[in-house]
Design a protein around this motif. Structure first.
Motif, PDB file in Angstrom:
ATOM      1  N   UNK A   1      23.518 -56.675  -8.263  1.00 49.20           N
ATOM      2  CA  UNK A   1      21.806 -57.401  -8.782  1.00 49.20           C
ATOM      3  C   UNK A   1      22.135 -58.345  -8.672  1.00 49.20           C
ATOM      4  N   UNK A   2      22.980 -59.419  -9.673  1.00 46.81           N
ATOM      5  CA  UNK A   2      22.943 -60.319 -10.484  1.00 46.81           C
ATOM      6  C   UNK A   2      22.558 -61.379  -9.375  1.00 46.81           C
ATOM      7  N   UNK A   3      21.467 -62.590  -9.784  1.00 47.80           N
ATOM      8  CA  UNK A   3      20.701 -63.449  -9.327  1.00 47.80           C
ATOM      9  C   UNK A   3      22.255 -65.432  -9.728  1.00 47.80           C
TER      10      UNK A   3
ATOM     11  N   UNK B   1      13.252 -61.199  -3.749  1.00 50.21           N
ATOM     12  CA  UNK B   1      14.109 -60.601  -3.347  1.00 50.21           C
ATOM     13  C   UNK B   1      15.921 -60.346  -4.875  1.00 50.21           C
ATOM     14  N   UNK B   2      15.678 -61.476  -5.301  1.00 55.41           N
ATOM     15  CA  UNK B   2      16.597 -60.930  -6.860  1.00 55.41           C
ATOM     16  C   UNK B   2      15.918 -59.848  -6.975  1.00 55.41           C
ATOM     17  N   UNK B   3      15.631 -58.444  -7.547  1.00 53.02           N
ATOM     18  CA  UNK B   3      16.000 -57.215  -7.496  1.00 53.02           C
ATOM     19  C   UNK B   3      16.732 -56.465  -6.925  1.00 53.02           C
ATOM     20  N   UNK B   4      17.207 -56.841  -5.863  1.00 55.85           N
ATOM     21  CA  UNK B   4      17.147 -55.586  -4.755  1.00 55.85           C
ATOM     22  C   UNK B   4      18.875 -56.199  -4.266  1.00 55.85           C
ATOM     23  N   UNK B   5      18.929 -56.981  -4.245  1.00 61.37           N
ATOM     24  CA  UNK B   5      20.479 -57.756  -3.945  1.00 61.37           C
ATOM     25  C   UNK B   5      21.185 -58.692  -5.182  1.00 61.37           C
ATOM     26  N   UNK B   6      22.373 -58.382  -4.483  1.00 58.71           N
ATOM     27  CA  UNK B   6      23.671 -59.780  -5.344  1.00 58.71           C
ATOM     28  C   UNK B   6      23.281 -61.014  -4.517  1.00 58.71           C
ATOM     29  N   UNK B   7      22.538 -61.709  -5.360  1.00 62.79           N
ATOM     30  CA  UNK B   7      22.734 -63.051  -5.091  1.00 62.79           C
ATOM     31  C   UNK B   7      23.615 -64.503  -5.149  1.00 62.79           C
ATOM     32  N   UNK B   8      24.043 -65.390  -4.062  1.00 65.34           N
ATOM     33  CA  UNK B   8      24.489 -66.647  -4.920  1.00 65.34           C
ATOM     34  C   UNK B   8      23.614 -67.865  -4.237  1.00 65.34           C
TER      35      UNK B   8
ATOM     36  N   UNK C   1      15.865 -72.172 -12.224  1.00 63.78           N
ATOM     37  CA  UNK C   1      13.977 -71.577 -11.999  1.00 63.78           C
ATOM     38  C   UNK C   1      14.146 -69.851 -10.867  1.00 63.78           C
ATOM     39  N   UNK C   2      15.284 -70.241 -10.604  1.00 63.12           N
ATOM     40  CA  UNK C   2      15.700 -68.831 -10.297  1.00 63.12           C
ATOM     41  C   UNK C   2      16.619 -67.812 -10.578  1.00 63.12           C
ATOM     42  N   UNK C   3      17.819 -68.259 -11.293  1.00 64.26           N
ATOM     43  CA  UNK C   3      19.089 -67.788 -11.478  1.00 64.26           C
ATOM     44  C   UNK C   3      18.821 -66.977 -13.000  1.00 64.26           C
ATOM     45  N   UNK C   4      19.803 -66.248 -12.707  1.00 66.62           N
ATOM     46  CA  UNK C   4      20.042 -65.906 -14.161  1.00 66.62           C
ATOM     47  C   UNK C   4      21.337 -66.031 -15.086  1.00 66.62           C
ATOM     48  N   UNK C   5      21.924 -66.757 -14.100  1.00 69.34           N
ATOM     49  CA  UNK C   5      23.287 -67.235 -14.393  1.00 69.34           C
ATOM     50  C   UNK C   5      23.723 -68.616 -13.296  1.00 69.34           C
ATOM     51  N   UNK C   6      24.303 -70.013 -13.930  1.00 67.71           N
ATOM     52  CA  UNK C   6      24.627 -71.114 -13.663  1.00 67.71           C
ATOM     53  C   UNK C   6      26.476 -70.854 -13.593  1.00 67.71           C
TER      54      UNK C   6
END
Length: 315
Positions: free
Chosen positions: A27-29, A178-185, A196-201
């Motif tokens: 779930x992390x972006x 889409x961020x809350x629905x799946x793990x994203x890179x 602006x879009x990611x919780x982690x860099x």
């Protein structure tokens, strides 16, 4: 959900990725940031199973990307920077074709196509030929294709490359939704996109991870200085304070003096500055903390790594 263990990738004498280890929970972006040639795209290709690591291991949803390559790919939706579209096909037909590649049954194809068309806001273009669409719509079609099989992991490589400001804003909105629905890179060399879009860099440079954390955590690692505006006479006293490393002074047009204060490592000098001004009887007009912008921190980090690499090469 994604687990990289000390992965290396060599192309002959070129050591493209050097000992990268990352754990990305479900779930992390995560924004993968770095200049061209930093190793980020090579790392992503190893995550997607497109290429194997030279050494080390990559696991997605518990599956090894080499030993279980087909099952790993079924769990990943991938939008590469070079969006693989067929311009002569109509949007709905292209999505149906991609659905067959994902082994989605005939009964489910139409349903899956309709779902992603609506999700990515391209349902009004379903009958148009892909080649007649704007770059922004083509990016959305590519994203819709990556979502057809409802993957738990989504990898977007430079998703806003070549888009105009309005299209960039729309793509950001889609990524955020889409961020809350799946793990994203989200892979990029443009800091504002990941900020602006990611919780982690995760910052790559010269094939290694050089920084990893939330935007707030990386900002906290940035250089901090304090701006002090006073009547004249405080400068020599400030530099003598134990919490201060350096003071740069400039006289302002209205007669006040601006002091740009660099603190000693790990120190916050504001209380000492206020006390010093009070004790000296000097009027203190302003005292504020200024944090280096994240973009400046990133550029400084990349420049330092580049300088180190050049020095190594010369040695």
């Amino acid at each position: 959900m994604i687990d990289l263990r000390d992965i290396h990738k060599r192309y002959g004498r070129v050591h493209a990725v050097r000992g990268v280890s990352l754990e990305i929970p479900k779930g992390q972006v995560v924004g993968i940031l770095g200049p061209n040639g930093a190793g980020k795209s090579t790392t992503i290709r190893m995550v997607t199973g497109a290429i194997p690591p030279t050494t080390g291991s990559v696991r997605v949803d518990g599956l090894d990307t080499v030993d279980d390559s087909v099952r790993v790919r079924a769990r990943i939706g991938y939008l590469p920077e070079a969006n693989p579209l067929y311009p002569e096909m109509r949007v709905r037909d292209y999505l149906s074709f991609r659905a067959r590649l994902y082994s989605i049954g005939r009964a489910e194809r139409k349903k899956a196509g309709g779902r992603v068309l609506e999700r990515c806001r391209v349902d009004d273009m379903a009958r148009r030929r892909v080649g007649t669409l704007s770059k922004g719509y083509r990016q959305r079609v590519g994203l819709a294709a990556a979502l057809l099989h409802d993957p738990p992991v989504l990898v977007l490589d430079e998703p806003t490359s070549g888009l105009d400001p309005a299209q960039i804003a729309e793509t950001r909105r889609l990524i955020t939704e889409l961020a809350g629905e799946r793990t994203m890179l989200v892979v990029s060399h443009v800091l504002p996109e990941v900020e602006k879009t990611c919780a982690r860099i995760v910052v790559f440079a010269s094939g290694e991870v050089r920084a990893d954390g939330s935007p707030e955590e990386l900002t906290a690692r940035s250089d901090t200085r304090y701006v002090v505006e006073t009547k004249p006479g405080l400068g020599p006293k400030l530099i003598a304070l134990p919490s201060i490393d350096r003071v740069e002074t400039d006289t302002l047009k209205d007669g006040y003096v601006r002091h740009d204060v660099t603190p000693a490592e790990g120190r916050d000098p504001r209380a000492e500055i206020a006390s010093c001004a009070h004790g000296a009887g000097v009027e203190l007009r302003e005292l504020r903390r200024e944090v280096e912008p994240l973009e400046r921190f990133y550029l400084r980090l990349v420049e330092r790594v580049s300088d180190e690499s050049r020095a190594e090469a010369q040695a």
